[in-house]
Design an enzyme around this catalytic site. Structure first.
Site, short mmCIF file in Angstrom:
data_model
loop_
_atom_site.label_atom_id
_atom_site.label_comp_id
_atom_site.label_asym_id
_atom_site.label_seq_id
_atom_site.Cartn_x
_atom_site.Cartn_y
_atom_site.Cartn_z
N ASN A 34 0.87 -1.18 0.00
CA ASN A 34 0.00 0.00 0.00
C ASN A 34 0.91 1.23 0.00
O ASN A 34 1.49 1.58 1.03
CB ASN A 34 -0.90 -0.03 1.24
CG ASN A 34 -1.89 1.12 1.27
OD1 ASN A 34 -1.85 2.01 0.42
ND2 ASN A 34 -2.77 1.10 2.25
N HIS A 62 -12.96 1.68 0.18
CA HIS A 62 -12.85 0.56 1.15
C HIS A 62 -13.38 -0.75 0.57
O HIS A 62 -13.82 -1.64 1.31
CB HIS A 62 -13.65 0.85 2.45
CG HIS A 62 -13.14 1.99 3.26
ND1 HIS A 62 -13.99 2.90 3.87
CD2 HIS A 62 -11.89 2.38 3.58
CE1 HIS A 62 -13.27 3.79 4.53
NE2 HIS A 62 -11.99 3.51 4.36
#
Ligand code: AMP
Length: 392
Positions: free
Chosen positions: A7, A177
């Protein structure tokens, strides 16, 4: 086989090395403050964190530190052991209805979405390019926050604004998300032993969003074109009348960008309470009698209950509510507040279970709608996607 889940942010790079298909974490770590004087690299070695402060000029240097660190700390013997790298990418727009094996063409497509996510996508691409250089023979996969929500229909994703804005500029709701909502709702369907279950996932962290999942598919979600829309969060306002921009810009002599920044960084828990963006501080201060902390807490619960009511009607019923992320997994008070606010739907809190942590049912056995805590795991979801796409 070992898969790396990555990430990359604008000045950070988080990673987790997983043994798949067992889904065991071998190690994890973070490179922080890339490009700043006080940069550091932290990696877990035998469950202990090892931190080095070094000069880390850019993401390329950060990626070299990570791959060399894995060897230096004897976590792997050779880079050949890494069979795939999965990258979190925030915005996939309408171009990516699935995760994608990264090629030059895919990188160009992700770049073409930069206008929709100017803070996130460029950083994600920097991470991707650095790993492609460091591990040129390893399969790399992009896993998008938005993909899971691409099953929403246009009634759910279109704004009632000029249609040309959508056609010309892609102005619509995308939702975020997605990997978390997917991971958690798949697990909830397993626990319910019902692949067709109607589920509402409450991903409540510093950023927070809700998702209505019907039969494994996202049918609506609370975040929009950007992660600002939806419920109030740690520092984000969630929904406000867009006319606020004009009024505050005029009154405080600010640009629209500055007011938008206030709505992103100085609102939500922080803005209403004036104390903190952290739910623990809000609950502590509310319990000490602080009025604005009480307001911050109760406004958020009301807004969450509003969404849950709306999704209940939209899906024509509800089997389970699921709580996940920092607040959802750790705050009994906030879970209880939400479940009590929607008790009319037929959900009853099991106080004892709700006071605990970890995956569990927190509603009573006779509750018509079930409630669960399910810890999220975006890294496992990313690693699963690498394996699925590559048939590894
Ligand atoms: P996340 O963005 O998912 O990492 O969530 C971060 C937020 O979770 C923090 O800002 C806190 O509000 C909340 N949080 C984290 N740990 C706890 C805890 N032990 N109890 C209550 N809230 C927590």
């Amino acid at each position: 086989m070992k898969i790396l889940a990555v990430n990359a942010g604008s000045s950070s790079l988080k990673f987790q090395l997983l043994e798949m298909p067992d889904e065991m974490v071998i190690t994890s770590g973070i490179v922080e403050r890339i490009g700043y004087d006080n940069a550091e690299f932290t990696i877990k070695v035998n469950d202990k964190k090892v931190t080095e402060k070094l000069e880390i000029k850019n993401h390329k240097v950060a990626v070299h530190l990570v791959v060399e660190g894995l060897i230096k700390h004897k976590i792997i013997k050779s880079l050949d052991e890494i069979k795939g790298v999965g990258h979190r990418v925030v915005q996939g727009g309408e171009l990516f209805k699935d995760s994608a094996i990264i090629t030059d063409e895919v990188v160009e497509k992700i770049k073409s979405l930069n206008d929709l996510a100017p803070l996130h996508n460029p950083a994600n691409i920097t991470g991707i390019q650095a790993f492609r250089e460091a591990l040129p023979d390893v399969i790399q996969v992009a896993v998008f926050d938005t993909t899971f929500h691409q099953t929403m229909n246009e009634l759910a994703y279109l704004y009632a604004a000029p249609y040309e804005w959508y056609k010309k500029y892609g102005v619509r709701k995308y939702g975020f998300h997605g990997t978390s909502h997917q991971y958690v709702s798949e697990r909830a369907a397993e626990l319910l032993d019902n692949p067709n279950a109607k589920i509402i996932v409450c991903h409540l962290g510093n950023g927070a969003s809700l998702c209505a999942v019907d039969g494994g598919k996202s049918v609506d979600t609370s975040m929009g074109l950007t992660p600002l829309e939806g419920i109030p969060m740690g520092t984000r306002s969630g929904n406000v009348d867009p006319a606020v921009l004009m009024l505050i810009a005029a009154k405080e002599n600010k640009t629209y960008a500055e007011v938008l920044d206030d709505l992103n960084k100085k609102s939500g828990y922080l803005g209403v309470s004036g104390i903190s963006n952290d739910s623990r501080d809000i609950i502590d201060n509310m319990n000490k009698g602080d009025y604005r902390s009480m307001l911050a807490h109760k406004i958020q619960i009301k807004r969450i209950a509003d969404y849950i009511g709306s999704y209940y009607v939209y899906m024509g019923g509800l089997d389970a509510i699921v709580f996940t992320a920092g607040i959802g997994e750790n705050s009994p008070e906030i879970r209880k507040g939400i479940l009590e606010a929607i008790s009319v739907l037929g959900v009853t809190v099991d106080e004892e279970q709700n006071s605990k942590r970890g995956e569990r049912m927190v509603s009573t056995s006779d509750s018509r709608v079930k409630a669960f805590i399910i810890p999220t795991n975006e890294e496992v979801m990313i690693a699963r996607e690498v394996i699925r796409l590559e048939n590894l």
